[in-house]
Design a protein around this motif. Sequence first.
Motif, mmCIF file in Angstrom:
data_model
loop_
_atom_site.group_PDB
_atom_site.id
_atom_site.type_symbol
_atom_site.label_atom_id
_atom_site.label_comp_id
_atom_site.label_asym_id
_atom_site.label_seq_id
_atom_site.Cartn_x
_atom_site.Cartn_y
_atom_site.Cartn_z
ATOM 1 N N ASN A 464 -12.971 -24.389 4.425
ATOM 2 C CA ASN A 464 -14.161 -23.740 4.423
ATOM 3 C C ASN A 464 -15.323 -24.098 3.733
ATOM 4 O O ASN A 464 -16.367 -23.740 3.497
ATOM 5 N N SER A 465 -14.974 -25.362 2.898
ATOM 6 C CA SER A 465 -15.838 -25.999 2.138
ATOM 7 C C SER A 465 -16.994 -26.809 2.906
ATOM 8 O O SER A 465 -17.930 -27.610 2.403
ATOM 9 N N ILE A 466 -16.795 -26.821 4.426
ATOM 10 C CA ILE A 466 -17.791 -27.594 5.045
ATOM 11 C C ILE A 466 -18.400 -26.491 5.884
ATOM 12 O O ILE A 466 -17.751 -25.692 6.568
ATOM 13 N N ARG A 467 -19.622 -26.665 6.336
ATOM 14 C CA ARG A 467 -20.436 -25.910 7.254
ATOM 15 C C ARG A 467 -20.245 -26.575 8.781
ATOM 16 O O ARG A 467 -20.562 -27.607 8.871
ATOM 17 N N LEU A 468 -20.060 -26.098 9.760
ATOM 18 C CA LEU A 468 -19.823 -26.633 10.999
ATOM 19 C C LEU A 468 -20.692 -25.942 11.970
ATOM 20 O O LEU A 468 -20.902 -24.437 12.308
ATOM 21 N N VAL A 469 -21.403 -26.803 12.755
ATOM 22 C CA VAL A 469 -22.607 -26.373 13.647
ATOM 23 C C VAL A 469 -22.364 -26.914 14.823
ATOM 24 O O VAL A 469 -22.277 -28.229 15.136
ATOM 25 N N ALA A 470 -22.062 -26.201 15.962
ATOM 26 C CA ALA A 470 -21.824 -26.833 17.385
ATOM 27 C C ALA A 470 -23.140 -27.123 18.146
ATOM 28 O O ALA A 470 -23.918 -26.132 18.002
ATOM 29 N N ILE A 471 -23.174 -28.139 18.738
ATOM 30 C CA ILE A 471 -24.598 -28.376 19.421
ATOM 31 C C ILE A 471 -23.989 -28.768 20.703
ATOM 32 O O ILE A 471 -23.439 -29.954 20.974
ATOM 33 N N THR A 472 -24.408 -28.203 21.952
ATOM 34 C CA THR A 472 -23.795 -28.417 23.099
ATOM 35 C C THR A 472 -24.789 -28.108 24.208
ATOM 36 O O THR A 472 -25.886 -27.436 24.159
ATOM 37 N N GLY A 473 -24.550 -29.285 25.201
ATOM 38 C CA GLY A 473 -25.388 -28.787 26.478
ATOM 39 C C GLY A 473 -24.675 -27.618 27.320
ATOM 40 O O GLY A 473 -25.413 -27.340 28.524
ATOM 41 N N TYR A 474 -23.598 -26.941 27.006
ATOM 42 C CA TYR A 474 -23.055 -26.009 27.703
ATOM 43 C C TYR A 474 -23.489 -24.746 26.997
ATOM 44 O O TYR A 474 -23.061 -24.375 26.094
ATOM 45 N N GLY A 475 -24.439 -23.928 27.643
ATOM 46 C CA GLY A 475 -25.074 -22.712 27.179
ATOM 47 C C GLY A 475 -23.964 -21.389 27.732
ATOM 48 O O GLY A 475 -23.120 -21.656 28.176
ATOM 49 N N GLY A 476 -24.468 -20.352 26.999
ATOM 50 C CA GLY A 476 -23.988 -19.138 27.623
ATOM 51 C C GLY A 476 -23.159 -18.352 26.572
ATOM 52 O O GLY A 476 -22.645 -19.168 25.655
ATOM 53 N N PRO A 477 -22.743 -17.270 26.619
ATOM 54 C CA PRO A 477 -21.901 -16.367 25.586
ATOM 55 C C PRO A 477 -20.619 -17.008 25.457
ATOM 56 O O PRO A 477 -19.960 -16.878 24.421
ATOM 57 N N GLU A 478 -20.179 -17.201 26.525
ATOM 58 C CA GLU A 478 -18.677 -17.835 26.635
ATOM 59 C C GLU A 478 -18.378 -19.074 25.654
ATOM 60 O O GLU A 478 -17.570 -19.064 24.819
ATOM 61 N N GLY A 479 -19.547 -19.812 25.882
ATOM 62 C CA GLY A 479 -19.376 -21.217 24.939
ATOM 63 C C GLY A 479 -19.597 -20.822 23.449
ATOM 64 O O GLY A 479 -18.920 -21.290 22.730
ATOM 65 N N GLN A 480 -20.561 -19.691 23.155
ATOM 66 C CA GLN A 480 -20.421 -19.469 21.684
ATOM 67 C C GLN A 480 -19.309 -18.788 21.112
ATOM 68 O O GLN A 480 -19.030 -19.020 20.092
ATOM 69 N N ASP A 481 -18.693 -17.926 22.084
ATOM 70 C CA ASP A 481 -17.517 -17.195 21.488
ATOM 71 C C ASP A 481 -16.509 -17.920 21.350
ATOM 72 O O ASP A 481 -15.732 -18.155 20.281
ATOM 73 N N ARG A 482 -16.447 -19.110 22.151
ATOM 74 C CA ARG A 482 -15.421 -20.117 22.047
ATOM 75 C C ARG A 482 -15.438 -21.185 20.869
ATOM 76 O O ARG A 482 -14.709 -21.263 19.869
#
Length: 508
Positions: A464-482
């Motif tokens: 957990n020493s690194i913060r991870l941010v997903a940046i994607t062209g696939y929107g929707g709550p399903e992508g956020q949950d995954r």
Amino acid sequence: MVEPKLATVLNVNDDDANRYLVNRILEMAGFRVLEAATGMGALLMAEQHRPDVIVLDVKLPDISGYEVCERLRKNPGTASMAVLHTSATFVTSDKKVRGLEGGADAYLTQPFEAAELIATVKSLLRLRHAEQVARLRAEELAEMDRRKDEFLAMLAHELRNPLAAIMTAIGILERKPTDDAKETRMRGIIQRQTNHLARLVDDLLDVSRITRDKVELRTSKLDLLDVLRQVLQVARPIAESRGLGLEVSMPPGPLWVTADATRLEQVFTNLLDNAAKYTDGGHILVRIEQVGVDGSAKAVVRVKDTGIGIPADVLPYIFDLFAQADTSLERSRGGLGIGLTLVRKLVQMHGGDVQAHSEGPGRGSEFVVKLPLLSEMSTPATSGRVSDGRRGRRILLVEDNSDARQAMRDLLELWGHQVTVAPDGLQGVALALTQSPELALVDIGLPGLDGYRVAEELRSRVGNSIRLVAITGYGGPEGQDRALQAGFDMHLVKPVKPDELDRLLSSL
């Protein structure tokens, strides 16, 4: 030439004479006939031969025709077969009702005429054929809907990659002032049209998900006035660029609601965008007020324009999918006709309602949104603002689109961050292990090792020493949950606005 398939009828009757007579009637009418003398035999024949129609006597030596019919309906393999009950003894209305409620499609009392039997069987065959056609059509539509959703998701991904690069590039240009008036205008055009295109992509995907109840609200307690201020900050320069006045009337105090801030921004952005789009001159009035008392209080937001108005015959359908106020051949107003459908669905999901009013063509329109307010007992206490935590950070950017990668790198470096880039997941993991970045911005659709696996690798090897941010062209709550399940701290959908990215970096 292929011979047409004969319809198959299973005749179930324990009386040999009656069974023989019905067999002959059906065979002479051109049907292929099977027979059974018991209920259990009928169930076995139905399972093995799948007849089109079953002529089923109610009184059988082992189990009744009622029970046979009930078992047929419970078995998925035989549930769609048409069943015609017959009886010489169980002929009262209550017995017929029992048979029909138990799953039979028709009921004949013996003795019956041959013509009556043939006509009833043919009627059931037509009904069964219509049901089969409807079922096949429903299956085809479901498959088409699934393929449409896959296509829209892929389309959004492909569109969002170039949009991300353009939006980031214009963000960099904005931070370098120019004295050239023409260049300033061109920058404004690029920014407005890119934002407009991004909204169209989002709306197109959202309307598909919302109409299928695939969207979940991520609610929290928030001040509705803060949401509206954010929307108005973006809408004001757009209105002014079109020569429109924007008047705003707000109450002094907060209006606390339980809501999804992003979705409410989408609602009011759509309403203001519509008002500006359908108003050639004049002004837009936004008025926010509270009505009712504690427990039944509501926030009322009115967006009123002096634009082209809505014809009386269109007004009842204005929130329907693909409805348009501008039905002229040239379609000069643009749009997909889905924005107001989204507005209604999202407002209803928040427990509110929205109405449209217009006195007719040329007399403007008014949209009124009502949202339930929290009671005073449940409103949060106010606190001081969080201080700006912006500072230079070590950032790893993992992005396979070269233009988007370069534009994002330039923007981050312009803000004073140290940026390392990787074009794929494998290189991204390797650089994270050797460079020890504080933050990794990771695209999901990467070659070789996708973004989810990158996050899983980094969480297992770096922790957990690194913060991870997903940046994607696939929107929707399903992508956020995954993304959250894979180990990401946050999930952003392309194109990420520079201001949004700046706020994110400042809040870490």
